[in-house]
Design an enzyme around this catalytic site. Structure first.
Site, PDB file in Angstrom:
ATOM      1  CE  LYS A 245       4.172  -6.233 -18.220  1.00 52.69           C
ATOM      2  NZ  LYS A 245       3.594  -6.692 -16.940  1.00 52.69           N
TER       3      LYS A 245
ATOM      4  CB  SER B  73       9.802  -3.060 -12.326  1.00 52.97           C
ATOM      5  OG  SER B  73       8.840  -3.046 -11.291  1.00 52.97           O
TER       6      SER B  73
ATOM      7  CB  THR C 123       1.025  -2.496 -15.080  1.00 57.62           C
ATOM      8  OG1 THR C 123       2.383  -2.567 -15.525  1.00 57.62           O
ATOM      9  CG2 THR C 123       0.533  -3.898 -14.746  1.00 57.62           C
TER      10      THR C 123
ATOM     11  CG  HIS D 194       1.319  -9.078 -13.787  1.00 53.15           C
ATOM     12  ND1 HIS D 194       0.957  -7.752 -13.725  1.00 53.15           N
ATOM     13  CD2 HIS D 194       2.350  -9.208 -12.920  1.00 53.15           C
ATOM     14  CE1 HIS D 194       1.727  -7.124 -12.840  1.00 53.15           C
ATOM     15  NE2 HIS D 194       2.582  -7.994 -12.340  1.00 53.15           N
TER      16      HIS D 194
ATOM     17  CE1 TYR E 267       1.292  -3.008 -11.339  1.00 51.99           C
ATOM     18  CE2 TYR E 267       3.443  -2.605 -10.379  1.00 51.99           C
ATOM     19  CZ  TYR E 267       2.522  -3.475 -10.938  1.00 51.99           C
ATOM     20  OH  TYR E 267       2.848  -4.794 -11.077  1.00 51.99           O
TER      21      TYR E 267
HETATM   22  C1  LIG Z   1       9.149 -11.603 -10.277  1.00 52.71           C
HETATM   23  C2  LIG Z   1       8.266 -10.830 -11.210  1.00 52.71           C
HETATM   24  C3  LIG Z   1       8.010  -9.491 -10.949  1.00 52.71           C
HETATM   25  C4  LIG Z   1       7.201  -8.758 -11.802  1.00 52.71           C
HETATM   26  N1  LIG Z   1       7.032  -7.443 -11.559  1.00 52.71           N
HETATM   27  C5  LIG Z   1       6.291  -6.703 -12.414  1.00 52.71           C
HETATM   28  C6  LIG Z   1       6.154  -5.314 -12.228  1.00 52.71           C
HETATM   29  O1  LIG Z   1       6.726  -4.739 -11.304  1.00 52.71           O
HETATM   30  N2  LIG Z   1       5.372  -4.641 -13.074  1.00 52.71           N
HETATM   31  C7  LIG Z   1       4.733  -5.244 -14.130  1.00 52.71           C
HETATM   32  O2  LIG Z   1       4.025  -4.589 -14.885  1.00 52.71           O
HETATM   33  N3  LIG Z   1       4.880  -6.567 -14.359  1.00 52.71           N
HETATM   34  C8  LIG Z   1       5.643  -7.293 -13.534  1.00 52.71           C
HETATM   35  N4  LIG Z   1       5.806  -8.636 -13.774  1.00 52.71           N
HETATM   36  C9  LIG Z   1       5.218  -9.237 -14.986  1.00 52.71           C
HETATM   37  C10 LIG Z   1       6.208  -9.200 -16.153  1.00 52.71           C
HETATM   38  O3  LIG Z   1       6.360  -7.889 -16.651  1.00 52.71           O
HETATM   39  C11 LIG Z   1       5.757 -10.066 -17.333  1.00 52.71           C
HETATM   40  O4  LIG Z   1       4.426  -9.754 -17.656  1.00 52.71           O
HETATM   41  C12 LIG Z   1       5.878 -11.567 -17.095  1.00 52.71           C
HETATM   42  O5  LIG Z   1       6.939 -11.878 -16.222  1.00 52.71           O
HETATM   43  C13 LIG Z   1       6.090 -12.247 -18.426  1.00 52.71           C
HETATM   44  O6  LIG Z   1       6.085 -13.606 -18.287  1.00 52.71           O
HETATM   45  P1  LIG Z   1       7.406 -14.558 -18.205  1.00 52.71           P
HETATM   46  O7  LIG Z   1       7.973 -14.345 -16.850  1.00 52.71           O
HETATM   47  O8  LIG Z   1       6.804 -15.892 -18.417  1.00 52.71           O
HETATM   48  O9  LIG Z   1       8.355 -14.149 -19.327  1.00 52.71           O
HETATM   49  C14 LIG Z   1       6.624  -9.384 -12.932  1.00 52.71           C
HETATM   50  C15 LIG Z   1       6.878 -10.728 -13.184  1.00 52.71           C
HETATM   51  C16 LIG Z   1       7.694 -11.452 -12.351  1.00 52.71           C
HETATM   52  C17 LIG Z   1       7.997 -12.882 -12.679  1.00 52.71           C
HETATM   53  C1  LIG Z   2       4.569  -4.057  -5.637  1.00 48.90           C
HETATM   54  C2  LIG Z   2       5.410  -4.934  -6.508  1.00 48.90           C
HETATM   55  C3  LIG Z   2       4.636  -5.451  -7.670  1.00 48.90           C
HETATM   56  C4  LIG Z   2       5.459  -6.417  -8.423  1.00 48.90           C
HETATM   57  C5  LIG Z   2       4.698  -7.179  -9.440  1.00 48.90           C
HETATM   58  O1  LIG Z   2       4.049  -6.640 -10.288  1.00 48.90           O
HETATM   59  C6  LIG Z   2       4.771  -8.611  -9.403  1.00 48.90           C
HETATM   60  O2  LIG Z   2       5.349  -9.132  -8.461  1.00 48.90           O
HETATM   61  O3  LIG Z   2       4.226  -9.247 -10.301  1.00 48.90           O
END
Ligand SMILES: Cc1cc2nc3c(=O)[nH]c(=O)nc-3n(C[C@H](O)[C@H](O)[C@H](O)COP(=O)(O)O)c2cc1C
Ligand SMILES: CCCCC(=O)C(=O)O
Length: 338
Positions: A210, A98, A146, A234, A120
């Site tokens: 994504k 990330s 993303t 997401h 991002y």
């Molecule tokens: C705590 C958390 C933080 C995330 N941070 C990001 C991120 O920084 N960038 C991003 O593109 N997606 C982020 N996501 C989305 C994940 O990449 C992903 O799309 C999602 O968690 C998939 O679903 P799942 O948790 O049900 O497996 C985040 C998801 C969670 C749960």
């Molecule tokens: C600035 C952090 C973004 C993290 C993210 O994408 C999420 O928490 O789903």
């Protein structure tokens, strides 16, 4: 694993990891939607020794289960993303780092496994380009842009908990600029296809988008020469009420028509979920929260455990459905329940 993680995490941090936007309809539906698919196995196909190896952008992974990019692993475990990377490297899969990682990508790369970098795109193009170059120099093999976050989702658990930022001692280490200052991550409401074209000129790395759910956007992705698409909402954290990813997958697969690899994330909790996604046309899946639970519960061992269990379940599922390898999973092996 989730229960063990919850017992260890600060409740506000648990809520940040577990929660979604709004009423969390999409968060729930990502998992529930897998319940609506059933497998129609083939028999007497001599599946033999299964082979889960999966090629993506010239690299061979041991399994089609990858680590989704998630923010702030330092909240889950003191070793943070470095431990996650070790767990992923142990099973021979990709970790998508990330942009909001709490460890520098150079240190995460020392775990030795294949990494992709999630971006991002920032309104400051000079800075965005420097982050891309930094990820390239650290050895990242693809860029995951993303595209579902022109603004931040409304996460009511975080609002209630007053969870706004990282606690002292943790920083988004990959947001340091050349003065050493750590910048905040900006969501860019002006993000458009022109920025993807710009990125194409900045990096030779494969570019994945994504957060694609609409088949028209999948067609545009092909037209803009991107290298892959991640069907994702997401994890239900951006727009609540959005379609579950496994329900959006078939139309995206049809629109792309085999021209690009399609990955999926959201709600993948069992090897049979992976099986369904692959049968519907995904090349691979990514898992977000389960990896965080493994990390919080047991560090690198917990991450390895989660990824290995999903992979073992998939292997067993393949055999029981009459398939020797992911490519044998065709659409006729699943039906939607009425
Ligand atoms: C705590 C958390 C933080 C995330 N941070 C990001 C991120 O920084 N960038 C991003 O593109 N997606 C982020 N996501 C989305 C994940 O990449 C992903 O799309 C999602 O968690 C998939 O679903 P799942 O948790 O049900 O497996 C985040 C998801 C969670 C749960
Ligand atoms: C600035 C952090 C973004 C993290 C993210 O994408 C999420 O928490 O789903």
């Amino acid at each position: 694993m989730a229960a063990r993680a919850r017992a260890r995490l600060d409740p506000a941090h648990w809520d940040f990891f577990a929660g979604g936007a709004g009423n969390e309809r999409t968060l729930r539906d990502n998992e529930d939607a897998f319940e609506r698919w059933r497998i129609v196995p083939r028999v007497l196909r001599s599946p033999g020794e299964r082979d889960l190896r999966t090629s993506l952008f010239g690299d061979e992974l041991a399994t089609p289960v990858l680590v989704a990019p998630t923010a702030f692993h330092g909240l889950a475990h003191p070793a943070g993303e470095v431990a996650t990377a070790r767990g992923a490297a142990d099973v021979g899969t990709v970790m998508v780092v990330s942009m909001a990682a709490t460890a520098p990508v150079e240190r995460i790369a020392m775990a030795g496994g294949p990494l992709w970098f999630q971006l991002y795109p920032q309104p400051d193009l000079t800075f965005t380009e420097s982050v891309v170059k930094r990820a390239e120099a650290a050895g990242c093999r693809a860029l995951v842009v993303t595209v579902d976050s022109p603004v931040f989702g409304r996460r009511e658990r975080d609002l209630r908990n007053g969870f706004l930022d990282l606690p002292p001692g943790l920083l988004c280490e990959n947001m340091r600029d050349d003065t050493g200052r750590v910048r905040n991550i900006a969501m860019d409401p002006d993000l458009g296809w022109q920025r993807i074209e710009w990125l194409r000129g900045v990096t030779g790395l494969p570019i994945l988008l994504k957060g694609v759910l609409h088949p028209a956007d999948a067609r545009l992705a092909v037209a803009h020469g991107v290298d892959g698409v991640v069907v994702s909402n997401h994890g239900g954290r951006q727009l609540d009420g959005v379609v579950a990813t496994v329900d959006a997958l078939p139309a995206v697969v049809e629109a792309v028509g085999g021209r690009l690899p399609i990955l999926l994330d959201g709600g993948v909790r069992r090897g049979t979920d992976v099986l369904v996604a692959l049968a519907l046309g995904a090349t691979a899946v990514l898992v977000g929260r389960p990896v965080l639970w493994g990390l919080a519960a047991d560090g690198a061992d917990g991450v390895r455990n989660v990824l290995q269990r999903l992979t073992t379940e998939l292997d067993q599922g393949l055999a029981l459905a009459g398939a020797a390898r992911p490519a044998d999973l065709t659409g006729d092996l699943v039906v939607a329940r009425p």
